[in-house]
Scaffold this active site. Sequence first.
Site, mmCIF file in Angstrom:
data_model
loop_
_atom_site.group_PDB
_atom_site.id
_atom_site.type_symbol
_atom_site.label_atom_id
_atom_site.label_comp_id
_atom_site.label_asym_id
_atom_site.label_seq_id
_atom_site.Cartn_x
_atom_site.Cartn_y
_atom_site.Cartn_z
ATOM 1 N N ASP A 53 0.668 -1.273 0.005
ATOM 2 C CA ASP A 53 -0.126 0.048 -0.113
ATOM 3 C C ASP A 53 0.995 1.305 0.060
ATOM 4 O O ASP A 53 0.470 2.458 -0.069
ATOM 5 C CB ASP A 53 -0.861 -0.064 1.062
ATOM 6 C CG ASP A 53 -0.563 -0.351 2.783
ATOM 7 O OD1 ASP A 53 0.850 -0.252 2.588
ATOM 8 O OD2 ASP A 53 -1.249 -0.174 3.530
ATOM 9 N N SER A 54 2.246 1.121 0.055
ATOM 10 C CA SER A 54 3.081 2.315 -0.262
ATOM 11 C C SER A 54 2.809 2.759 -1.698
ATOM 12 O O SER A 54 3.110 3.883 -2.027
ATOM 13 C CB SER A 54 4.571 1.713 -0.154
ATOM 14 O OG SER A 54 4.735 0.622 -1.202
ATOM 15 N N ASP A 92 -1.161 -6.315 0.014
ATOM 16 C CA ASP A 92 -1.574 -5.668 1.176
ATOM 17 C C ASP A 92 -2.672 -5.287 1.423
ATOM 18 O O ASP A 92 -3.507 -4.893 0.521
ATOM 19 C CB ASP A 92 -0.889 -4.102 1.209
ATOM 20 C CG ASP A 92 0.374 -4.045 2.158
ATOM 21 O OD1 ASP A 92 0.301 -4.929 3.002
ATOM 22 O OD2 ASP A 92 1.177 -3.189 2.094
ATOM 23 N N GLU A 190 9.552 -4.231 10.405
ATOM 24 C CA GLU A 190 9.989 -3.038 9.940
ATOM 25 C C GLU A 190 10.338 -2.054 10.825
ATOM 26 O O GLU A 190 9.650 -1.802 11.858
ATOM 27 C CB GLU A 190 8.761 -2.286 9.152
ATOM 28 C CG GLU A 190 8.955 -1.025 8.461
ATOM 29 C CD GLU A 190 7.947 -0.541 7.498
ATOM 30 O OE1 GLU A 190 7.146 -1.007 7.199
ATOM 31 O OE2 GLU A 190 8.600 0.683 7.070
HETATM 32 O O1 KIV Z 1 3.458 -0.936 1.544
HETATM 33 C C1 KIV Z 1 4.842 -1.352 1.637
HETATM 34 O O2 KIV Z 1 5.608 -1.149 0.612
HETATM 35 C C2 KIV Z 1 5.130 -2.241 2.766
HETATM 36 C C3 KIV Z 1 6.640 -2.259 2.656
HETATM 37 C C4 KIV Z 1 7.341 -1.192 3.421
HETATM 38 C C5 KIV Z 1 7.106 -3.347 3.947
HETATM 39 O O3 KIV Z 1 4.516 -2.509 3.651
#
Ligand code: KIV
Length: 274
Positions: A53-54, A92, A190
Amino acid sequence: MNAVVDPVRKPVTLHRLREMHAKGEKVVMITAYDATFARVVDECGVDTILVGDSLGMLVQGHGSTIPVSIDDMVYHTRCVARGNRNAWVVGDLPFGSYQEGKEQALRASIALMQAGAHMVKLEGGGWTPETVHFLTERGVPVCAHLGLTPQSVHALGGYRIQGRDEAGASTLRKHATELAQAGAAMMVLELMPSAVAAQVQADNPGVITIGIGAGSQTAGQVLVLHDMLNITRGKLPRFVRNFMAEGGSVDDAIRRYVAAVKGGSFPDEQVHSY
Ligand code: KIV
């Protein structure tokens, strides 16, 4: 670095990931949000792709992951699944898609898996094991996410290192063990001291821990694609290594990342860890 596609690479399964972990082979994860990059990172040999979700920040231009919806995640998971051939795809569960309870989490997980995810990831400990148990009993492989959990950024008071004091470290370890007992097969750790991540892995030897800013003792590593290609604007955390500076192309940078994780040279405890 050679960009030739491995003709004998087989689809990565959970069974294969567990075998790698049992043999001590590091698991390489990277984020991707579209078909082109999914194809590239898969061909460069990553074991698992995280549709993170980044994408809220990197693709949609938001300031955090909080505005990302389940429809957004379904769309990007579909795109990744079309480009990917062999990597294990983790989708995610975004903020608001699982916090109401286990039935809501199951509905969101079904949507991600029907879009092409092989596993779903959800953030947090304490209240989450019940949901993880409910999902895994129903055939949904789950990756937990502990430490800095970006969906809780406002509750945590910013993007801070977690588990620095004794009480914080012992809560993290307790939450990790509860999630492992509930059936989480994988766990992203993390932004926490290396020693805490190493302890979580030692407490739960069967779980495939994937570190990001959590030292070198986890079963594998994840980086955000845009960060390691050095195209994210703004100051990056110290755990990021700019693989683009070392490689002559995107393919080369990703192959170098895979080789560095597999070979144990990334992360470097002196440079990238806390
Ligand atoms: O959303 C994402 O990219 C993540 C990573 C930072 C592990 O959760």
